[in-house]
Enzyme design. Structure first.
Site, mmCIF file in Angstrom:
data_model
loop_
_atom_site.group_PDB
_atom_site.id
_atom_site.type_symbol
_atom_site.label_atom_id
_atom_site.label_comp_id
_atom_site.label_asym_id
_atom_site.label_seq_id
_atom_site.Cartn_x
_atom_site.Cartn_y
_atom_site.Cartn_z
ATOM 1 N N ARG A 26 0.545 45.825 -137.949
ATOM 2 C CA ARG A 26 1.460 44.803 -137.420
ATOM 3 C C ARG A 26 2.581 45.456 -136.638
ATOM 4 O O ARG A 26 2.815 46.651 -136.756
ATOM 5 C CB ARG A 26 2.032 43.916 -138.540
ATOM 6 C CG ARG A 26 2.643 44.662 -139.687
ATOM 7 C CD ARG A 26 2.998 43.707 -140.858
ATOM 8 N NE ARG A 26 3.186 44.472 -142.080
ATOM 9 C CZ ARG A 26 3.275 43.946 -143.297
ATOM 10 N NH1 ARG A 26 3.202 42.642 -143.475
ATOM 11 N NH2 ARG A 26 3.434 44.722 -144.346
ATOM 12 N N ARG B 100 -1.974 35.928 -152.466
ATOM 13 C CA ARG B 100 -0.546 35.982 -152.146
ATOM 14 C C ARG B 100 -0.201 35.018 -151.011
ATOM 15 O O ARG B 100 0.928 34.580 -150.886
ATOM 16 C CB ARG B 100 -0.147 37.410 -151.702
ATOM 17 C CG ARG B 100 -0.130 38.439 -152.796
ATOM 18 C CD ARG B 100 0.096 39.841 -152.235
ATOM 19 N NE ARG B 100 1.315 40.008 -151.460
ATOM 20 C CZ ARG B 100 2.515 40.234 -151.981
ATOM 21 N NH1 ARG B 100 2.661 40.347 -153.284
ATOM 22 N NH2 ARG B 100 3.583 40.376 -151.208
ATOM 23 N N ASP C 152 6.951 41.890 -155.739
ATOM 24 C CA ASP C 152 7.875 41.323 -154.767
ATOM 25 C C ASP C 152 9.296 41.639 -155.230
ATOM 26 O O ASP C 152 9.540 41.863 -156.422
ATOM 27 C CB ASP C 152 7.681 39.806 -154.668
ATOM 28 C CG ASP C 152 6.408 39.443 -153.910
ATOM 29 O OD1 ASP C 152 5.955 40.266 -153.091
ATOM 30 O OD2 ASP C 152 5.876 38.351 -154.140
ATOM 31 N N ARG D 194 -2.560 25.890 -146.526
ATOM 32 C CA ARG D 194 -1.962 24.551 -146.524
ATOM 33 C C ARG D 194 -2.683 23.616 -145.566
ATOM 34 O O ARG D 194 -3.021 24.029 -144.463
ATOM 35 C CB ARG D 194 -0.507 24.620 -146.047
ATOM 36 C CG ARG D 194 0.396 25.445 -146.893
ATOM 37 C CD ARG D 194 1.851 25.047 -146.633
ATOM 38 N NE ARG D 194 2.731 25.951 -147.342
ATOM 39 C CZ ARG D 194 3.318 27.002 -146.787
ATOM 40 N NH1 ARG D 194 3.168 27.246 -145.500
ATOM 41 N NH2 ARG D 194 4.089 27.777 -147.518
ATOM 42 N N GLU E 92 3.243 49.508 -137.386
ATOM 43 C CA GLU E 92 2.982 49.922 -138.770
ATOM 44 C C GLU E 92 1.533 50.399 -138.897
ATOM 45 O O GLU E 92 0.614 49.659 -138.548
ATOM 46 C CB GLU E 92 3.236 48.694 -139.645
ATOM 47 C CG GLU E 92 3.317 48.971 -141.106
ATOM 48 C CD GLU E 92 3.802 47.734 -141.869
ATOM 49 O OE1 GLU E 92 4.719 47.017 -141.396
ATOM 50 O OE2 GLU E 92 3.233 47.472 -142.930
ATOM 51 N N TYR F 53 2.185 45.709 -157.579
ATOM 52 C CA TYR F 53 2.459 45.150 -156.251
ATOM 53 C C TYR F 53 3.554 44.096 -156.453
ATOM 54 O O TYR F 53 3.288 42.919 -156.577
ATOM 55 C CB TYR F 53 1.168 44.526 -155.724
ATOM 56 C CG TYR F 53 1.124 44.127 -154.266
ATOM 57 C CD1 TYR F 53 2.259 44.087 -153.467
ATOM 58 C CD2 TYR F 53 -0.076 43.788 -153.678
ATOM 59 C CE1 TYR F 53 2.191 43.715 -152.135
ATOM 60 C CE2 TYR F 53 -0.168 43.413 -152.354
ATOM 61 C CZ TYR F 53 0.972 43.383 -151.591
ATOM 62 O OH TYR F 53 0.881 42.997 -150.267
HETATM 63 N N1 UDP Z 1 -3.664 39.454 -144.920
HETATM 64 C C1 UDP Z 1 -4.641 39.261 -143.973
HETATM 65 N N2 UDP Z 1 -4.270 38.921 -142.704
HETATM 66 C C2 UDP Z 1 -2.972 38.782 -142.352
HETATM 67 C C3 UDP Z 1 -1.976 38.968 -143.333
HETATM 68 C C4 UDP Z 1 -2.363 39.318 -144.604
HETATM 69 O O1 UDP Z 1 -5.817 39.406 -144.248
HETATM 70 O O2 UDP Z 1 -2.691 38.490 -141.173
HETATM 71 C C5 UDP Z 1 -4.105 39.849 -146.280
HETATM 72 C C6 UDP Z 1 -4.194 41.358 -146.437
HETATM 73 O O3 UDP Z 1 -5.259 41.636 -147.321
HETATM 74 C C7 UDP Z 1 -2.884 41.690 -147.104
HETATM 75 C C8 UDP Z 1 -2.699 40.493 -148.021
HETATM 76 O O4 UDP Z 1 -3.190 39.398 -147.262
HETATM 77 O O5 UDP Z 1 -2.941 42.904 -147.799
HETATM 78 C C9 UDP Z 1 -1.300 40.246 -148.491
HETATM 79 O O6 UDP Z 1 -0.472 40.068 -147.363
HETATM 80 P P1 UDP Z 1 1.103 40.159 -147.456
HETATM 81 O O7 UDP Z 1 1.652 39.671 -146.179
HETATM 82 O O8 UDP Z 1 1.543 39.521 -148.722
HETATM 83 O O9 UDP Z 1 1.294 41.745 -147.539
HETATM 84 P P2 UDP Z 1 2.620 42.632 -147.479
HETATM 85 O O10 UDP Z 1 3.593 41.921 -146.590
HETATM 86 O O11 UDP Z 1 3.058 42.797 -148.902
HETATM 87 O O12 UDP Z 1 2.124 43.891 -146.856
#
Ligand code: UDP
Length: 382
Positions: free
Chosen positions: A279, A171, A355, A175, A305, A353
């Site tokens: 976070r 996801r 979006d 880059r 969270e 999952y």
């Molecule tokens: N992820 C991570 N570190 C980060 C942010 C995301 O390892 O700092 C991984 C983690 O496994 C997460 C996945 O990337 O479940 C998808 O992140 P996304 O931000 O898409 O999750 P959402 O915002 O849907 O909770």
């Protein structure tokens, strides 16, 4: 029958379907078991700030049609999501890009960064990634995996990275440019005035009853409508008869702080394994843009969270899309296909999952096939 469609669930899927049905001249009733509309995109105003009560939602899509459609119901600001990762007080840019690689390794050019990743991938001996850990190391190397992915992912999902599907980490963009935009999406932003207002606009002129649990009053509600659009958990619909699907739940600790600026960014991810929260969201930065410097509002609202395993009675958030749940879901889907008057849709109805843009696209596609008329062809994923 009093209604053509009973829509159970006033989240994005239900609200978009209801709008399309209503506009096609159908008689629609929307019911919602919570005491408010908008599902998990619900926002409420605290101290003049739109607070994302069920977690941060940043709208992003590559579908022009989905964006044009949703823009009929709200104006979007130009917010660009650039979360910061905090690993034991060391800060890194997300998603993984040249700023991240420079801070991690001191590399300066894209070639140097690519070489460092390739070196770590080869040292780990990964050729065909089978799980999230292998996928992550193969994409960004072991250092970034250890500091920015491993701890966060294990807190978020409550499982080791070796037991999680690789698609979850894909996801995130990787880059070799200096670009901190978390999404590869042409259109992105936050609806001005909040998501609740957006969903209110989608539901304008449609009968909505909140605080009504479809599954508790199924027979009397079924008697009122020709068809049902069910957007709740598919396993709950069937009384968990084949066993419960697994979900992750999330708990938020929200605080109003007497200062204009707590962390200087909408999202800071705590990527170590020790900090108990995943976070912290500082909601005002979704709204005003980083240039406003926070001084226009003396206070700020933050949410910590915490992720936990879902159990019956909790609010389900993320489906755990691993192999075991995938197989169980398929068995529920077979049952669902036999329910002739009921259509299952959305994140919980389809156990995906999802979006937001894909949810909207799926609801439009369903409305097209159910109600007919103009094809919108909005199924593409953002
Ligand atoms: N992820 C991570 N570190 C980060 C942010 C995301 O390892 O700092 C991984 C983690 O496994 C997460 C996945 O990337 O479940 C998808 O992140 P996304 O931000 O898409 O999750 P959402 O915002 O849907 O909770």
């Amino acid at each position: 029958m009093k209604y053509d469609y009973l829509v159970a669930g006033a989240g994005l899927f239900g609200a978009v379907f209801a709008r399309q049905a209503k506009d096609a001249g159908k008689r629609v009733l929307v019911i919602e078991r919570r005491n408010h509309i908008a599902g998990n995109v619900y926002t409420e105003e605290i101290e003049g700030i739109q607070v994302h009560r069920y977690g941060a939602h940043i709208f992003h899509t590559n579908s022009r049609r989905v964006f044009d459609y949703i823009s009929r119901f709200a104006e979007f600001n130009r917010f660009t999501n650039s979360p910061v990762a905090n690993y034991h007080g060391e800060l890194y840019s997300l998603p993984f890009n040249m700023y991240t690689f420079n801070k991690m390794w001191g590399v300066v050019t894209p070639e140097e960064a690519a070489a460092k990743i390739a070196e770590q991938r080869e040292a780990a001996g990964i050729t065909h990634p089978k799980n999230l850990e292998e996928q992550a190391i193969s994409l960004v190397g072991t250092d970034i995996y250890e500091k920015l992915i491993k701890g966060y992912t294990q807190k978020q999902w409550g499982r080791p990275c070796t037991e999680l599907p690789a698609f979850i980490i894909r996801r995130l963009p990787v880059r070799l440019t200096f670009d901190n935009n978390y999404f590869n999406a042409r259109y992105q932003g936050i609806p001005i005035g909040g998501y609740t207002k957006l969903v209110e606009n989608l539901l304008a002129g449609i009968e909505v009853r909140t605080g009504v649990d479809y599954l508790k009053q199924k027979s009397e509600l079924d008697a009122e409508a020709e068809k049902v659009i069910f957007t709740g958990p598919i396993d709950e619909y069937f009384g968990y008869s084949l066993g419960a699907l697994q979900y992750r739940s999330v708990r938020f600790e929200t605080e109003v702080l007497d200062k204009p600026n707590f962390q200087g960014n909408a999202a800071v991810n705590y990527t170590d394994g020790e900090t108990p929260w995943t976070r912290i969201i500082e909601h005002k930065w979704f709204e005003f843009g980083k240039d406003a410097e926070g001084n226009d509002l003396p206070k700020t609202v933050i949410s910590r969270e915490y992720s936990s395993e879902w159990k019956i009675g909790d609010e389900p958030y993320y489906p755990v899309n691993d192999e075991r749940n995938g197989k169980l879901y398929e068995r529920y889907r077979e049952l669902a296909q036999k329910e002739r008057r009921v259509i299952f849709g959305g994140r919980l109805g389809e156990y995906r999952y999802y979006d937001m843009d894909a949810v909207i696209g799926a609801a439009l596609t369903l409305a097209d096939s159910e109600i007919g008329g103009r094809r919108t062809d909005c199924g593409e994923r953002g």
